[in-house]
Design an enzyme around this catalytic site. Structure first.
Site, short mmCIF file in Angstrom:
data_model
loop_
_atom_site.label_atom_id
_atom_site.label_comp_id
_atom_site.label_asym_id
_atom_site.label_seq_id
_atom_site.Cartn_x
_atom_site.Cartn_y
_atom_site.Cartn_z
N GLU A 17 -8.22 -9.67 -24.67
CA GLU A 17 -9.20 -9.05 -25.66
C GLU A 17 -10.20 -10.16 -26.36
O GLU A 17 -11.30 -9.90 -26.32
CB GLU A 17 -8.27 -8.43 -27.12
CG GLU A 17 -7.54 -7.41 -26.68
CD GLU A 17 -6.67 -6.86 -27.98
OE1 GLU A 17 -6.19 -5.83 -28.04
OE2 GLU A 17 -6.43 -7.84 -28.99
N SER A 71 2.84 -9.64 -33.77
CA SER A 71 2.25 -9.07 -34.91
C SER A 71 3.25 -9.79 -36.28
O SER A 71 4.43 -10.01 -35.89
CB SER A 71 2.35 -7.48 -35.05
OG SER A 71 2.56 -7.16 -36.14
N LYS A 91 5.66 -5.58 -31.56
CA LYS A 91 4.55 -5.50 -30.83
C LYS A 91 4.55 -7.01 -30.01
O LYS A 91 4.83 -8.01 -30.45
CB LYS A 91 3.27 -5.91 -31.98
CG LYS A 91 2.89 -4.45 -32.60
CD LYS A 91 2.46 -3.45 -31.75
CE LYS A 91 1.03 -3.73 -31.52
NZ LYS A 91 0.28 -3.26 -32.71
N HIS A 119 -14.22 8.14 -13.99
CA HIS A 119 -14.14 8.70 -15.17
C HIS A 119 -13.03 8.45 -16.11
O HIS A 119 -12.36 9.13 -16.92
CB HIS A 119 -14.75 10.04 -15.33
CG HIS A 119 -15.62 10.57 -14.59
ND1 HIS A 119 -17.00 10.61 -14.79
CD2 HIS A 119 -15.74 10.87 -13.18
CE1 HIS A 119 -17.73 11.04 -13.89
NE2 HIS A 119 -16.88 11.27 -12.77
#
Ligand code: ARG
Length: 459
Positions: A289, A276, A282, A155
């Protein structure tokens, strides 16, 4: 120029030509088309259907076309409807009448069925090779991190301590099964459709066994209608590719979480990260992704082909031309994803100290504390309750189980003795899990030995 102009009195409407044509994408298998044609004429000559001279002229012509396409001295023209027409027309232009005999005893229906199978077979071999590379990278991490402790989750909550080797080992098993699936598909599809004609075989005395063996198939297919109408193997492949992407996507998701500022279990290498345009701090896990994101288009290809095939009467229908673009795209997507993912794993840094600290907090050793009590005669259900009280106590004091004094332990249960600290250390918790498949060193060593043998023995 059309291969089928004879019975037509009008030119094809230009939009119709463009809509109908597949040359823009089926040129991808020019090699396989030529290879199939060479096998076909070799068989025709051996059966006396074609003269030896014509055979030689055709094979020389086809070999020349192959070479010229490869050297870029021959451009594949979009005037042709498909790659089969282009190769045949070019052959006729180059060698004349002999070229007109190439299509004897053959239809584009069995030809395209063959080309797609040859192409798919080659791609399965390449996919398998890439998966093996990925497995080798995973194995390297496993061998280096048999004693790197980290929390195992259920979980997404810390559950019990494991090792990084054990976590990666889970993915090793998944990708191993993916390779087995590819090999099953290869075996099942490896029958040659050539000689099935348009749908009902041909009247020529073809030797289908010979063409099958020339093209490394296990034999000819056994029903000519099925041969030209079967796309099951592509559906199976797209399903296997979807499963590979599902595995890569889960793995990517974990790496994205592990690479986050909150976890910092891993650091994706600069060469596999992006920045970024506005936020200078970043460093984003775009590769993971994108792999996760591209899963959608591979699933889409599977759904698309299943839907295309569902209402088709036997045998060939033009709908089936739709199998190509989506299969090519899915295969290329998965190959790219495996390659990129492997590179990302190879260059990733593992913050082992952070993982270990994380395993120490969050009571991942609570089950082992309960097992300690059980080993000292306390019934498990009571032990579970006692450790529950310990956890509450620790949460209140903001400490870990290991930080409690023996007096504090004893205040909750007199059964605890000084050896509790060793019993609930991360090392003990992991090491005691010795059954095969568990994270303990002994069990992991056995599994690593089995899997290294598998990697070495496998072609
Ligand atoms: N381009 C076609 C395909 O991909 C080749 C087969 C054409 N056959 C036909 N009967 N029109 O399916």
């Amino acid at each position: 120029m059309k291969l089928w102009g004879g019975r037509f009195t009008k030119e094809t409407n230009e939009l119709v030509h463009n809509f109908n044509a597949s040359i823009s994408f089926d040129q991808k298998f020019y090699q396989q088309d030529i290879r199939g044609s060479i096998a076909h004429v070799t068989m025709l000559a051996s059966q006396g259907i074609l003269s030896e001279e014509d055979k030689t002229t055709i094979i020389d012509g086809l070999t020349g076309i192959l070479k010229d396409i490869e050297d870029s001295t021959l451009a594949i023209s979009s005037d042709s409807e498909d790659i089969h027409s282009f190769v045949e027309q070019t052959l006729i232009e180059r060698v004349g009448d002999a070229g007109k005999r190439l299509h004897t005893g053959r239809s584009r229906n069995d030809q395209v069925a063959l080309d797609m199978k040859l192409y798919t077979r080659d791609e399965i071999v390449e996919l398998d090779r890439l998966l093996k590379e990925l497995l080798t990278s995973i194995m390297n991490v496993m061998k280096q991190h048999m004693e790197t402790f980290m929390p195992g989750f259920t979980h997404l909550q810390k559950a019990q301590p494991i090792t990084l080797a054990h976590h990666f080992g889970a993915y090793f098993e998944m990708f191993k099964r993916d390779r087995q699936r590819l090999s099953d598909i290869y075996k099942r599809m490896n029958y040659c459709p050539l000689g099935s004609g348009a749908l009902a075989g041909t009247t020529y005395p073809l030797d289908r066994e010979l063409t099958a063996s020339l093209l490394d198939f296990d034999g000819p297919t056994l029903n000519s209608m099925d041969s030209v109408a079967d796309r099951d193997y592509l559906i199976e492949l797209l399903s296997a590719l979807s499963t590979i992407m599902m595995h890569l996507s889960r793995f990517s998701e974990e790496i994205i979480i592990w690479n986050s500022n909150e976890y910092r279990f891993v650091e994706i290498d600069d060469s596999y990260s992006t920045g970024s345009s506005i936020m200078p701090q970043k460093k984003n896990p775009d590769i993971a992704e994108l792999v996760r994101g591209k899963t959608g288009r591979v699933y889409g290809a599977l759904m698309s082909l299943l839907t295309t095939m569902k209402g088709l009467p036997l045998a060939y229908n033009k709908d089936m031309q739709e199998d190509k673009e989506l299969s090519f795209d899915a295969i290329d997507t998965v190959k790219g994803c495996i390659r990129l993912f492997t590179g990302m794993i190879d260059t990733m840094k593992f913050n082992t100290a952070v993982m270990e600290t994380s395993a120490k907090t969050g009571f991942t050793n609570a089950t082992d504390a309960a097992d300690y009590l059980v080993n000292h005669g306390v019934p498990f259900r009571d032990a579970h309750g006692i450790v529950g009280q310990l956890v509450l106590y620790c949460i209140d004091k903001n400490i870990a189980l290991d930080d409690m004094t023996l007096d504090e332990f004893k205040a909750i249960s007199p059964v605890f003795e000084a050896d509790i600290y060793d019993a609930i250390s991360l090392k003990t918790c992991v090491e005691k899990r010795v059954t095969i498949g568990a994270p303990g060193m002994e069990a992991m060593q056995k599994v690593i030995a089995i899997n290294e043998k598998y990697l070495a023995s496998d072609s």
